[in-house]
Design an enzyme around this catalytic site. Sequence first.
Site, PDB file in Angstrom:
ATOM      1  N   MET A  59       0.792  -1.205   0.000  1.00 47.51           N
ATOM      2  CA  MET A  59       0.000   0.000   0.000  1.00 47.51           C
ATOM      3  C   MET A  59       0.824   1.254   0.000  1.00 47.51           C
ATOM      4  SD  MET A  59      -3.248  -0.997   2.229  1.00 47.51           S
ATOM      5  CE  MET A  59      -2.127  -1.028   3.565  1.00 47.51           C
ATOM      6  N   GLY A  60       2.107   1.155  -0.405  1.00 47.18           N
ATOM      7  CA  GLY A  60       2.899   2.379  -0.506  1.00 47.18           C
ATOM      8  C   GLY A  60       2.389   3.352   0.516  1.00 47.18           C
ATOM      9  N   THR A  61       1.590   4.254   0.127  1.00 46.19           N
ATOM     10  CA  THR A  61       0.715   4.997   1.048  1.00 46.19           C
ATOM     11  C   THR A  61       1.271   6.240   1.692  1.00 46.19           C
ATOM     12  OG1 THR A  61      -0.319   2.936   1.724  1.00 46.19           O
ATOM     13  CG2 THR A  61      -0.698   4.796   3.124  1.00 46.19           C
ATOM     14  N   THR A  62       0.279   7.073   2.060  1.00 49.54           N
ATOM     15  CA  THR A  62       0.537   8.137   3.014  1.00 49.54           C
ATOM     16  C   THR A  62      -0.560   8.036   4.055  1.00 49.54           C
ATOM     17  OG1 THR A  62       1.212   9.516   1.169  1.00 49.54           O
ATOM     18  CG2 THR A  62       0.842  10.605   3.267  1.00 49.54           C
TER      19      THR A  62
END
Lengths: 240, 237
Positions: free
Chosen positions: B14-17
Site C-alpha cells: 500500500m505504498g501509502t501516506t
Amino acid sequence: MSVSLSDASIYRFLWVYPALQESVERMKPVGKHSLGASGEISDFQEILRYLDELILYDNMWDDGNSLGPKEVHNYLTRVMYNRRNKFNPLWNSLVLGGVKNGQKYLGMVSMIGVHFEDNHVATGFGNHLARPILRDEWHENLSFEDGVKLLEKCMRVLLYRDRSAVNKLQIAKITEEGVTISQPYALKTFWNFAAFQNPTVGAEGSWKVTITGDSLSLPPSPTMGDSSSTVIDYGNRLDI
Amino acid sequence: MDPSMADLNSPHSMGTTIIGVTYDGGVILGADSRTSTGMYVANRASDKITKLTDNVYLCRSGSAADSQIVSDYVRYYLHQHTIQLGQPATVKVAANLVRLISYNNKNMLQTGLIVGGWDKYNGGKIYGVPLGGTIIEQPFAIGGSGSTYLYGFFDQEWKDGMTKDEAEKLVVKAVSLAIARDGASGGFVRTVIINSEGVTRNFYPGDAFPLWHEELEPQNSLLDILSSSSSSEPMVS
C-alpha cells in the site's frame, strides 16, 4: 504512445514522468519527424545527439533528398541492437513517427533492438493498458479530433493505473509539412463514483455507522443469507 | 519476460501516506487511496482507515495483506474485550493489542500502523506502531512511503490545540502534498474524525486540492485548449 490518422498525419502523446523530475521533455522533433522515449533520460539525450549528427550530415549533402522516417527508424534499430550486443544497452523504448511522400510511418524500437512498425504503438504500461483500447477503437479514418480523444482516453487510464505516471502530457502532430508539439497540459480525472465513497461497507467489522445525527444504516450481514440474522447494534451509544 | 510482468508476482503493497493528528476535542485520521501491485495500481479507491471499534480506528500502510490480518485479529480481540469490560475499549488498549501482534510477529509482518480514537478517560489519542512493533504515543503521527515528504511540512505547520476544521485542513493538505510527490500514493484523501460525539467519514476527490508546484490545471481535452486559445500559438514546432 502513438496513433496514425487518416490524412497522412500522425500524432502522439508523451507522458511526463513523476516525482523527482516534474517536467522532463520526452518527445523531441527530429528533422521533420518526432521521436519519443521512455526510460533513461540521459540515454535519450545521447540518442538525440546521434540523430542531430545524422540529420546534419544528411542536410550537408544538399541534394534535395532527406532521410525519411523509415530510414531513421532503421538507424535507431542498429544503434540499439549493437549496444545490446555489447551488453551495454541504451535503456530506452523509442517511438518514431513521420510522414514522407504521403506515406505515414510509426515505428518502435526497444532497448534490445526489437523493432516494428504499426498503426498504434506504446511503451511500458501502455502496451498492457492502452493497446487493447486502441485495437478496438482505432480505425483507418480517424480525424485529428478523434485521434486526440482516443489518445486522451488511453492516457487517462494510464494515469489512474500506472504508479509512475504524472498528470502532464504533450501531443505531437506530425504531417508532411512538419511537426507541431503542444504545450504541456493536464487531464481531468474522475473520482466521484458512489462505489468509491465507502467501499468497505458490508465487510466484516466496518458497518457504516455515522453517529452524528444521521439515521443508522447497517447493511445486511454478507455471510448469513436469511433476514432473521441478529446484528449486534452498538447504535448511538458509545457506552454500549 | 519483460520487466512489467514482474508486477504480477509482486505482493499487494500500500505504498501509502497515512496521518493521524490530535486536535482540541478528538483526533483526525487521514490516508490516500492507492493500493499497488508492483507498478500497477490495483485499487485506486482503497479505504485504508479501518474500524477497530466504534471509537477506535486504524490507518494501515505497507503490505495490504499483513495490515488487514492484523486489523482483523485486533478487532476480534477488542470485540471480546469490550463485552468483558462492559464499556468501550480505550485507545491505549487497542494500540497495545496492535503492538503485541506487530512485535511478536515482527519477522513475518511488514506493516506500519497508526491507531487513533477517542475515549472518555483520555480524550483523543494517537499511537504510532511502526514496522518493528514499537508503540509511541504522539500528538501527531505520519506513516507510509509518502510520509518522507511530510516531515519538514509538519515541523513547520503543526500546532498544539488546533480546532477541528484547522486540523482537518492540515491533514488534507498534507496527504495531497504527499500524493503529488510519491508514486506509491495517489487517488483521493479519506479522513475520519473521531470525538466525543461520534465518528465522521469524509472523502476529498482528487480534483478538490489546490495545484502544487509544476502541476497543471486539469483540462477535458487538448481540443478545448486549441479551440479556446486560437489567437496564441498553443502548438510549437
